[in-house]
Design a protein around this motif. Structure first.
Motif, PDB file in Angstrom:
ATOM      1  N   VAL A 166       0.836  -1.207   0.000  1.00  0.00           N
ATOM      2  CA  VAL A 166       0.000   0.000   0.000  1.00  0.00           C
ATOM      3  C   VAL A 166       0.867   1.252   0.000  1.00  0.00           C
ATOM      4  CG1 VAL A 166      -1.670   1.324   1.361  1.00  0.00           C
ATOM      5  CG2 VAL A 166      -1.960  -1.142   1.096  1.00  0.00           C
ATOM      6  N   ALA A 167       1.943   1.246   0.781  1.00  0.00           N
ATOM      7  CA  ALA A 167       2.819   2.417   0.858  1.00  0.00           C
ATOM      8  C   ALA A 167       3.443   2.744  -0.496  1.00  0.00           C
ATOM      9  CB  ALA A 167       3.901   2.189   1.905  1.00  0.00           C
ATOM     10  N   TRP A 168       3.958   1.725  -1.183  1.00  0.00           N
ATOM     11  CA  TRP A 168       4.559   1.964  -2.494  1.00  0.00           C
ATOM     12  C   TRP A 168       3.524   2.453  -3.509  1.00  0.00           C
ATOM     13  CZ3 TRP A 168       9.338   2.780  -3.875  1.00  0.00           C
ATOM     14  CH2 TRP A 168      10.385   2.281  -3.095  1.00  0.00           C
ATOM     15  N   LEU A 169       2.352   1.851  -3.504  1.00  0.00           N
ATOM     16  CA  LEU A 169       1.314   2.285  -4.432  1.00  0.00           C
ATOM     17  C   LEU A 169       0.914   3.732  -4.176  1.00  0.00           C
ATOM     18  CD1 LEU A 169      -0.996  -0.879  -4.540  1.00  0.00           C
ATOM     19  CD2 LEU A 169       0.600  -0.096  -6.318  1.00  0.00           C
ATOM     20  N   SER A 170       0.943   4.155  -2.919  1.00  0.00           N
ATOM     21  CA  SER A 170       0.499   5.506  -2.569  1.00  0.00           C
ATOM     22  C   SER A 170       1.420   6.588  -3.100  1.00  0.00           C
ATOM     23  CB  SER A 170       0.363   5.639  -1.051  1.00  0.00           C
ATOM     24  OG  SER A 170       1.628   5.729  -0.425  1.00  0.00           O
ATOM     25  N   VAL A 171       2.698   6.226  -3.376  1.00  0.00           N
ATOM     26  CA  VAL A 171       3.610   7.244  -3.924  1.00  0.00           C
ATOM     27  C   VAL A 171       3.883   7.048  -5.406  1.00  0.00           C
ATOM     28  CG1 VAL A 171       4.742   7.668  -1.707  1.00  0.00           C
ATOM     29  CG2 VAL A 171       5.680   5.925  -3.249  1.00  0.00           C
TER      30      VAL A 171
END
Length: 447
Positions: A309-314
């Motif tokens: 989720v963190a990678w997708l968010s950026v």
């Protein structure tokens, strides 16, 4: 040189562990120093992104490839010798970086650093296993890993200041001196094991998960490779650590500066935040694993989901993210570092002591194998989309898409090997209860 085993005392155990951990702090400084000097290295050697990534890829390739030989040497020669030799090799490698003016010489220096680094952490874990009761091993392993992240702060702040305030040769020569100093204090303070094993001390309680019976297979490499728990450790280490390694070893700093348009001070601050978060979360993860050794995979899956989720968010947004968003992003990445040590805890509870070095080495390869493959792949992708080196967020969005492959492969690996590991546990008389059964037992104890 043979060194007699000292008598056991908890105070002496902490002195030995502290000296070994200090050597690991120095190793992390050596490991991460080039990651914060990536742009300066590109200018010094006049190389594109693919070649620049090779500096880190070679270092991590040597690190990962050396884990099995290091594990064999660790089981035969002991931790003290390996940590000392590793410190010496890293010091020589940093002096090589200091005066290298060509790519081949710099690559040779990174080989020395990778080889020296490979000896350190698994040796410190062997020190913990020899000097402390098994119940303390997960927590102390986490504390070791997170205290050592002070090395990342040293790289991101004092080393960067030194590099910009002096010169490349001076800054990297100072790191070489640090390596030689670590060599000296390891030989002075570290000892492999006490004369009396800590498990014989009064009041030490051992659980079934802590009893790993001796293996009839006397060949440690084959035995470790045939143990499902070693491979569960490998895939666990990969899925939680590889993207963290991609970020801190090379591409995180350029991504923050060029892709997210942060200042150098802001980027260094975020790296420091990552280190502090890892230092706080690591002991919590270690204590959870010590209390719930049969539910460690829950934490692995939770951290993996958060990382995705963190990678997708950026990467999905087409514009730079606000600073608060990037803080949340690096905080999540930071938890992946200590979570990866769950993989080495799987190796500890699945391998007998005579092959613990090899089993730990195999598990410790995961995040670095995934890391160096992705570091190189990101470099290739950046050269394809931005051959001039003027990277933008759009370029990083394309390049970082390669992270999806190891996330998927390693998650499948964890699921498959978890089942196989539980079958191994069953053969040792250890049954993983269903969630409802465990909850009923917990409620009974509470009331």
């Amino acid at each position: 040189m043979a060194v007699s085993a000292p008598a056991y005392s908890l105070r002496r155990a902490y002195v030995v562990w502290g000296a070994a951990t200090a050597a690991y702090i120095a190793a992390v400084v050596h490991r991460t120093s080039l990651g914060v000097a990536g742009l300066e290295a590109a200018a010094r050697f006049d190389v594109p992104a693919t070649t620049l990534s090779m500096f880190i890829v070679v270092q991590l390739l040597v690190y990962a490839g050396a884990q099995i030989p290091v594990g064999m040497a660790l089981d035969k020669l002991g931790a003290r010798r390996l940590i000392a030799v590793g410190a010496l090799l890293m010091g020589l490698g940093q002096f090589g970086m200091a005066f290298a003016e060509s790519v081949p010489v710099a690559l040779a220096a990174r080989v020395l650093i990778g080889a020296g680094d490979a000896t350190t952490f698994v040796s410190v874990l062997k020190i913990i296993a020899a000097w402390f009761p098994p119940r303390r091993a997960p927590l102390l392993g986490q504390i070791t890993g997170q205290i050592a992240q002070l090395g990342q702060i040293i790289s991101a702040v004092p080393f960067v200041v030194l590099l910009h305030g002096t010169s490349w040769p001076v800054a990297f020569s100072v790191l070489g001196i640090v390596g030689f100093a670590a060599f000296t204090w390891v030989l002075t303070w570290v000892r492999d094991a006490p004369a009396q094993p800590p498990t014989t001390a009064a009041g030490v309680r051992l659980r079934p998960i802590d009893f790993v019976p001796a293996s009839p297979d006397v060949r440690p490499v084959r035995g470790a490779f045939r143990t499902a728990g070693s491979w569960l450790g490998f895939w666990t280490h990969m899925v939680t650590a590889f993207s963290f390694n991609v970020f801190i070893f090379l591409w995180g700093y350029p991504f923050l500066l060029r892709g997210q348009e942060l200042s150098q001070t802001q980027a260094s601050t975020l790296f420091t935040v990552m280190t502090l978060v890892a230092m706080v979360s690591g002991p919590l993860i270690g204590e959870y694993c010590a209390r719930h050794p049969l539910r460690r995979s829950w934490l692995v899956f939770a951290v993996t989901g958060a990382l995705v989720v963190a990678w997708l968010s950026v990467l999905i947004p087409t514009t730079p993210r606000p600073l608060w968003h990037l803080v949340l992003f690096v905080v999540t990445l930071a938890v992946g570092g200590p979570a990866s040590l769950i993989g080495l805890d799987y190796a500890r509870t699945s391998n007998p002591v005579e092959r613990l070095g090899v089993g730990s080495g195999l598990a410790n390869m995961g995040g670095f194998v995934g890391g160096f493959l992705c570091i190189f792949a990101v470099g290739v992708a950046l050269d394809l989309v931005a051959p001039a080196g003027d990277y933008t967020l759009a370029d990083f969005r394309v390049a970082f898409s390669v992270l999806a492959v190891p996330f998927i492969a390693a998650t499948i690996g964890v699921i498959v090997m978890r089942r196989a590991t539980r079958r191994e546990y069953a053969q040792r008389g250890i049954t993983v209860p269903r969630v409802r059964e465990a909850w009923d037992v917990y409620r009974t104890r509470k009331h």
